[in-house]
Design a protein around this motif. Structure first.
Motif, PDB file in Angstrom:
ATOM      1  N   LEU A  45       0.831  -1.205   0.000  1.00 16.72           N
ATOM      2  CA  LEU A  45       0.000   0.000   0.000  1.00 16.72           C
ATOM      3  C   LEU A  45       0.867   1.258   0.000  1.00 16.72           C
ATOM      4  CD1 LEU A  45      -2.956  -0.711   2.468  1.00 16.72           C
ATOM      5  CD2 LEU A  45      -3.099  -0.332   0.013  1.00 16.72           C
ATOM      6  N   ARG A  46       1.900   1.271   0.825  1.00 22.87           N
ATOM      7  CA  ARG A  46       2.784   2.429   0.902  1.00 22.87           C
ATOM      8  C   ARG A  46       3.489   2.673  -0.432  1.00 22.87           C
ATOM      9  NH1 ARG A  46       5.311   4.031   5.748  1.00 22.87           N
ATOM     10  NH2 ARG A  46       7.355   3.448   4.952  1.00 22.87           N
ATOM     11  N   ARG A  47       3.888   1.600  -1.104  1.00 24.70           N
ATOM     12  CA  ARG A  47       4.559   1.751  -2.398  1.00 24.70           C
ATOM     13  C   ARG A  47       3.592   2.325  -3.439  1.00 24.70           C
ATOM     14  NH1 ARG A  47       6.495  -2.978  -2.656  1.00 24.70           N
ATOM     15  NH2 ARG A  47       4.883  -3.964  -3.908  1.00 24.70           N
ATOM     16  N   LEU A  48       2.336   1.853  -3.419  1.00 24.95           N
ATOM     17  CA  LEU A  48       1.338   2.402  -4.334  1.00 24.95           C
ATOM     18  C   LEU A  48       1.168   3.899  -4.143  1.00 24.95           C
ATOM     19  CD1 LEU A  48      -1.682  -0.080  -4.460  1.00 24.95           C
ATOM     20  CD2 LEU A  48      -0.243   0.645  -6.357  1.00 24.95           C
ATOM     21  N   LEU A  49       1.077   4.329  -2.891  1.00 26.34           N
ATOM     22  CA  LEU A  49       0.859   5.742  -2.609  1.00 26.34           C
ATOM     23  C   LEU A  49       2.072   6.576  -3.000  1.00 26.34           C
ATOM     24  CD1 LEU A  49      -1.007   5.361   0.790  1.00 26.34           C
ATOM     25  CD2 LEU A  49      -1.968   6.163  -1.362  1.00 26.34           C
TER      26      LEU A  49
END
Length: 301
Positions: free
Chosen positions: A187-191
């Motif tokens: 999720l953090r990488r997507l954001l």
């Protein structure tokens, strides 16, 4: 004041270790914190479960579903996922209903007695209704995890991603206690990629088949991509569908790309009047492929 969306994104940006500790804290609270604050009687009387059993029920019900719902709300309808943002509301309403009902069952004294009295009053119908509700709840519970996995993978890779990765992600979400740090990192990488402008909401809202003058079919994909967007849109579409660019031609009022998708030759065309991006067939096998593609894309929309 932060918006709901920004609050969700702040949760999704938490370091995996902090998210894991937050979830563990929520699990321990019903078994120990609530028991300490309100006394053992309230929990022990509710459905005859002791505090540890209640903590177990909540840790495998409410909390993991809440994390899966966070994944859905952050990814659905954005990034590369084809999911409509409108799907957030029914999923959120369903999950909220499950959480409320589960919470009542866990914390409200006498819930089991009330269910038993209902069954006694209604007889066989009551038993069948309860069984159907139980199966529907179980199916809905699994649906939330499967949907979270599909939305996350499509946000990362696109709709054409292989089934194996989606199944593996669903298993990760179900084994939430071990896997939350790994999902949180994704999720953090997507954001982060979103902030860099690499990910975007991919329009494919039309999906209508139209006859051409040649007698073959064209599939209208979107009317929301402009002249300057076409190159990025076309590249992303080929990425999602595992297509190959053969040749491209640009003119003053349109773009025409010769492409191949699943060994089928097609043309990817942008027209500025009427505005739209279409996949066009030049053969009868191409017509058959476009019909199948329309159905496939419509199911995943």
């Amino acid at each position: 004041m932060p918006t709901k969306s920004s609050i969700l994104r702040r949760l999704a940006r938490l370091h995996p270790a902090w998210m894991w500790l937050l979830v563990i804290g929520l699990i321990l609270a019903p078994g120990f914190g609530v028991n300490y604050l309100f006394g053992n009687a309230l929990l022990a009387n509710a459905a005859g479960l002791d505090p540890i059993d209640r903590a177990f029920a909540i840790s495998f019900g409410i909390v993991p579903m809440g994390y899966a719902l966070l994944v859905i709300l952050v990814t659905s309808g954005g990034f590369r996922s084809q999911r409509s943002r409108a799907i957030r509301r029914p999923i959120a309403a369903f999950a909220l209903a499950v959480v409320i009902i589960t919470s009542l069952y866990v914390f409200l004294p006498g819930t089991e007695s009330a269910i038993e009295a209902l069954n006694n009053a209604l007889g066989t119908f009551g038993v069948v209704a309860f069984a159907v509700g139980l199966l529907a709840g179980a199916a809905g519970y699994l649906y939330v995890f499967i949907r979270a996995a599909v939305d996350l993978v499509e946000a990362e890779r696109g709709a054409a991603t292989r089934l194996g990765l989606k199944v593996g992600t669903a298993i990760l979400l179900l084994y939430w206690l071990v896997s939350i740090p790994f999902i949180q990192m994704r999720l953090r990488r997507l954001l982060r990629e979103d902030e860099g402008g690499k990910m975007w909401d991919f329009p494919m809202e039309r999906l209508t088949l139209q006859p051409q003058a040649s007698g073959h079919l064209s599939l209208l994909l979107t009317e929301r991509a402009g002249w300057d967007d076409f190159e990025a849109y076309a590249a992303e579409l080929l990425h999602r569908l595992d297509g190959t660019l053969i040749k491209k031609v640009s003119g003053p009022d349109g773009h025409i790309w010769d492409v191949e998708i699943e060994t089928t030759p097609l043309q990817l065309v942008f027209d500025d009047f009427p505005l739209g991006v279409t996949l066009e067939s030049r053969s009868y096998p191409g017509d058959i492929f476009l019909r199948k593609l329309q159905s496939r894309l419509a199911r995943s929309a």
